[in-house]
Motif scaffolding. Structure first.
Motif, mmCIF file in Angstrom:
data_model
loop_
_atom_site.group_PDB
_atom_site.id
_atom_site.type_symbol
_atom_site.label_atom_id
_atom_site.label_comp_id
_atom_site.label_asym_id
_atom_site.label_seq_id
_atom_site.Cartn_x
_atom_site.Cartn_y
_atom_site.Cartn_z
ATOM 1 N N CYS A 337 -64.304 -132.826 -5.949
ATOM 2 C CA CYS A 337 -63.591 -134.199 -5.703
ATOM 3 C C CYS A 337 -63.010 -134.320 -3.690
ATOM 4 N N CYS A 346 -66.561 -136.166 -12.063
ATOM 5 C CA CYS A 346 -66.286 -137.066 -10.734
ATOM 6 C C CYS A 346 -66.996 -138.533 -11.365
ATOM 7 N N ARG A 355 -64.837 -139.011 -6.632
ATOM 8 C CA ARG A 355 -63.599 -139.053 -6.911
ATOM 9 C C ARG A 355 -62.905 -139.079 -8.580
ATOM 10 N N CYS A 359 -57.756 -138.154 -9.690
ATOM 11 C CA CYS A 359 -57.056 -138.835 -8.041
ATOM 12 C C CYS A 359 -57.971 -140.264 -8.173
ATOM 13 N N THR A 360 -58.217 -140.909 -8.759
ATOM 14 C CA THR A 360 -58.553 -142.323 -8.846
ATOM 15 C C THR A 360 -57.083 -143.103 -9.483
#
Length: 846
Positions: A337, A346, A355, A359-360
């Motif tokens: 990522c 990801c 991503r 994290c998104t």
């Protein structure tokens, strides 16, 4: 086509491995089920081939034991795998021609045959190029001429491999003298390893040496391989051949119409009409009846959906690694990522900024560590601090244009590119992972069309992955028109919320269901799209807006008696008349605006009376006169209510002076008018719709509200004459106005949300299926120096001075009272016109 869930064919689509295993176990009882399913997945890895095999065995289970050479080739491969694992009852199929148990990779009608039998059947007996006798073909030379066994060139006659290589080197050196002969010989040995290929290539180059300089599409695969080898060794005169169909210089690995072509052109030639949507596209799969399905329609089939083994949700299954069904989210590739620097599944794994889902989700609004403003997080610094989009956007010198702009991406060499230059670079265009089309991808490796299909499916489908019947019209409307325009509209938060509300609601899709949604602009766009695609019936939006406004306005009146009066006046005096008019022609904005003003003035009058402790029933003429004196602007809008109230005995016999507007006395000079006409007729730099609209005002005195509602059907061509129906009689258009009118009529409708490119209106508006607004047309004509009212008055005055009012009304669609008033204003004497008309009638009778 959706098949019944309890049918055998439907089970073949939903779980083909289990169906195949059941049939195999019915014949081979000694093999374990898990072993059979594992063999099926190893032998037939692709899902559509598993469905094909399951359907074939369901229709004829004895294909496993009868040795009949029928069905797909996967039947033979499955039988061979079963025999390798000690199966006893299954029997390999035998060739339909020679009856040998060989690899049956080819078809002879519906029967499978081996390759030798296919070769004998295909080649047959042909006249030998040397002796002329009809014999079996053993050899073909570089000109594709057949040779029999007796006449075939012997190795001694053909020469050795070194002789053939020297001949090819000699030809290449004549084209590429700067390349060393040893280098050319090395390229020949690498690209043409077999002796017969060397002789055929040498013969082809002797006859056609320009195969190496651009006409390689006419040559063999070995010549193409030789060209690639020479170019890799620095050849400059040798030219890589372009595809003869698209002109792109790429690998020519297939044959189309006798010439070698690229894979894309070959696949394009194999496109067929999809049985689901009717579009001509590449065949992704087939129905149980063998009908072709495109990738979009195949993705909507119920058997594409199932329970994900990772998340347990019912979603579209994108992969079945080792028999394990996984949805798209669970099948994401594991990469590092770009934000958390951890190896996780990801999104955007094929980009420089993958991503992970975690994290998104964290990319929410936070305080930027640089500017301090709470904004959406674009990226994070080394210590994890949030950086917003403006602060995280890099500005560098673009490699192509040289301007300092935001960096949209980087080349493979790391050079920065701005957004405009990136859109033009070749590496910005890639193949769609779903349909294979080459172009700018929208997201997740999908083109605009496939991304739209997937997004509509995700928004509207139920837990079974099927769009409910009540939302079928909405789905069809969203899937129609330009894909990118639909995606840009759907991606707006207001549009997503509105579609989600419709999907969650159990109510059918109607105008009333849309009336309760917000925001109004998004609802207006969606309503027009649904009407244009036939998902909703047409309705008069001006009337509907007035009714909604009236209902909202009535709730603001506190006095019940006043509210009852206003409702009665609006319903029986205005709405009854407007609904009757709407049945014949849509209402205009000016009509509904007049009604709104009268109702608002009525509410103001009742409030004014209440402030003075009066009601409409107790007020006198003196009160009305006082009100009119205090608000003279209300006189034109309050008279109808007072007269209606007196007529219906809601008040005494009150009177309001009639409002006599001043006649429109603004005109333009005739010289200016004809100068504008000449400019519109001959200036091709003006947009065609503006030219035609301006001429309709300048030549035929048409009001803008009538111009915008002209349809292409009102323009007819007969006996080399072009006529336009403005009134009860068609009006013949003079040249070159007729040519301009026909050009405008034949233009396609370029609205990206329209159902097709057929124009419904001569002047289409921004919303699909709607005409251009009169205020917008007024603004466009003002840019050209055309003032609609003075110009129309001037034209009407000229017509009234030359034509009787009856003729003026029938040709131009002007009301007879208006035409008569203009005739009186001009004091025209039409005796000469009547006499001329009588002479023409007498001449026709004679």
């Amino acid at each position: 086509m959706t098949l019944p869930k309890d049918s055998a064919i439907s089970r073949c689509d939903a779980d083909p491995v289990a169906v195949i295993a059941d049939i195999v176990l019915a014949a081979e009882l000694a093999i374990e089920r898990t072993k059979v399913e594992s063999l099926v997945r190893d032998v037939v890895a692709r899902r559509h081939q598993q469905r094909e095999l399951a359907r074939a065995l369901t229709a004829a289970p004895d294909l496993l034991t009868s040795a009949r050479p029928e069905g797909p080739m996967s039947v033979q491969r499955l039988i061979q795998a079963l025999l390798n694992h000690d199966a006893q009852r299954v029997v390999l199929p035998r060739c339909a021609r020679c009856d040998n148990a060989r690899l049956l990779s080819l078809l002879d009608g519906e029967k499978r045959i081996c390759e030798p039998c296919f070769t004998r059947a295909k080649v047959g007996r042909q006249p030998c190029a040397n002796c002329g006798l009809s014999r079996s073909v053993i050899y073909r030379d570089h000109l594709d001429r057949p040779w029999c066994w007796s006449c075939r060139p012997s190795p001694q006659k053909q020469g050795s491999a070194e002789e053939a290589i020297r001949a090819i080197v000699e030809i290449v050196s004549g084209i590429e003298p700067d390349l060393a002969r040893e280098t050319v010989a090395e390229a020949v040995r690498e690209s043409i390893p077999q002796l017969p290929q060397l002789h055929r290539t040498a013969g082809a180059l002797r006859d056609t040496p320009d195969l190496l300089t651009g006409r390689g599409a006419h040559g063999s695969p070995r010549i193409l391989a030789l060209i690639d080898a020479l170019l890799a060794r620095g050849a400059t005169s040798v030219v890589a051949p372009p595809c003869p169909n698209c002109g792109n210089v790429t690998k020519l690995g297939t044959v189309l119409n006798g010439l070698r072509c690229c894979r894309r052109c070959y696949e394009a030639s194999r496109k067929k009409p999809c049985s689901g949507c009717g579009h001509v596209r590449e065949v992704s799969s087939r129905t149980a009846e063998g009908l072709p399905l495109c990738s979009a329609c195949s993705a909507r089939q119920p058997f594409q959906y199932g329970e994900c083994s990772a998340c347990g949700q019912h979603k579209k299954i994108t992969t079945r690694a080792k028999g394990t069904p996984l949805c798209q989210a669970c099948s994401l590739p594991v990469v590092t990522c770009s934000l958390c620097k951890k190896a996780k599944p990801c999104y955007f794994a094929d980009t420089e900024a993958p991503r992970c889902p975690g994290c998104t989700r964290k990319l929410a609004a936070e305080a930027c560590s640089r500017c301090g403003r709470v904004r959406t997080v674009r990226t994070r610094s080394a210590d994890g601090s949030a950086i917003c989009n403006p602060c995280g956007t890099l500005r560098e010198t673009c490699r192509d244009c040289g301007n300092i702009r935001n960096v949209a991406t980087r080349t493979p060499d790391g050079d920065p590119l701005c957004g405009r230059c990136y859109e033009k670079t070749p590496f910005a265009f890639r193949d769609c992972t779903e349909c294979g089309s080459h172009g700018r991808l929208f997201h997740h490796g999908l083109c605009n069309s496939c991304a739209r299909t997937a997004m509509v499916q995700d928004l509207l489908a139920d837990t079974d992955g099927v769009v409910p019947t009540r939302l079928a019209g909405l789905s069809a409307a969203l899937l129609g028109g330009d894909p990118l325009a639909t995606l840009n509209w759907i991606m707006r938060p207001s549009s997503l919320a509105m579609i989600a509300t419709l999907a969650d609601s159990r109510a059918p899709l109607t105008h009333e269901a849309l009336d309760g949604l917000q925001p109004l602009l998004a609802v207006r766009h969606l309503r027009a799209t649904l009407v244009a695609h036939g998902a909703l019936p047409e309705r008069d939006e001006q009337l509907a807006n007035l009714e909604r406004w009236l209902a909202k306005t009535l709730t603001k009146i506190n006095n019940p008696e006043d509210r009852r009066l206003v409702r009665s006046f609006a319903t029986w005096h205005h709405l009854r008349r407007l609904r009757r008019q709407s049945a014949t022609a849509p209402l205009t904005y000016a009509q509904t605006t007049q009604v709104r003003r009268e109702i608002s003035t009525t509410i103001s009058l009742l409030a004014w009376l209440a402030e003075r402790d009066n009601t409409l029933g107790t007020c006198t003429q003196g009160h009305i006169d006082e009100w009119l004196d205090s608000d003279r602007a209300a006189r034109p809008f309050g008279r109808n209510f007072i007269l209606w109230a007196a007529k219906n005995r809601h008040c005494g016999p009150l009177k309001v002076p009639a409002h006599s507007p001043k006649p429109a006395a603004t005109f333009i000079d005739q010289d200016d008018r004809w100068q504008l006409i000449r400019r519109l007729l001959h200036d091709d730099g003006i947009d065609l719709p503006d030219r035609v609209a301006g001429l309709l005002v300048l030549l035929f005195a048409q009001p803008l509200t009538h111009i915008v509602r002209i349809t292409p059907n009102e323009i007819t061509v007969s006996d080399a004459k072009v006529t336009l129906t403005l009134g009860s009689k068609p009006l013949e258009l003079p040249p070159p106005v007729d040519e301009l009118m026909l050009r405008l009529r034949d233009l396609p409708d370029l609205n990206p949300r329209s159902a097709d490119d057929t124009r419904q209106w001569l002047f289409p508006g921004g919303l699909p299926g709607t005409p251009l607004g009169a205020p917008q047309l007024m603004r466009r004509l003002r840019v050209l120096g055309i003032q609609a009212r003075p110009t129309r008055n001037t034209t009407l005055r000229e017509f009234a001075s030359e034509l009787p009012s009856v003729v003026l009304s029938k040709l131009l669609g002007v009301h007879i009272n208006t035409a008569t008033r203009w005739s009186r204003t001009t004091s025209a004497n039409h005796a000469e016109y009547a006499a001329d008309l009588s002479r023409r009638k007498a001449f026709r009778k004679s």
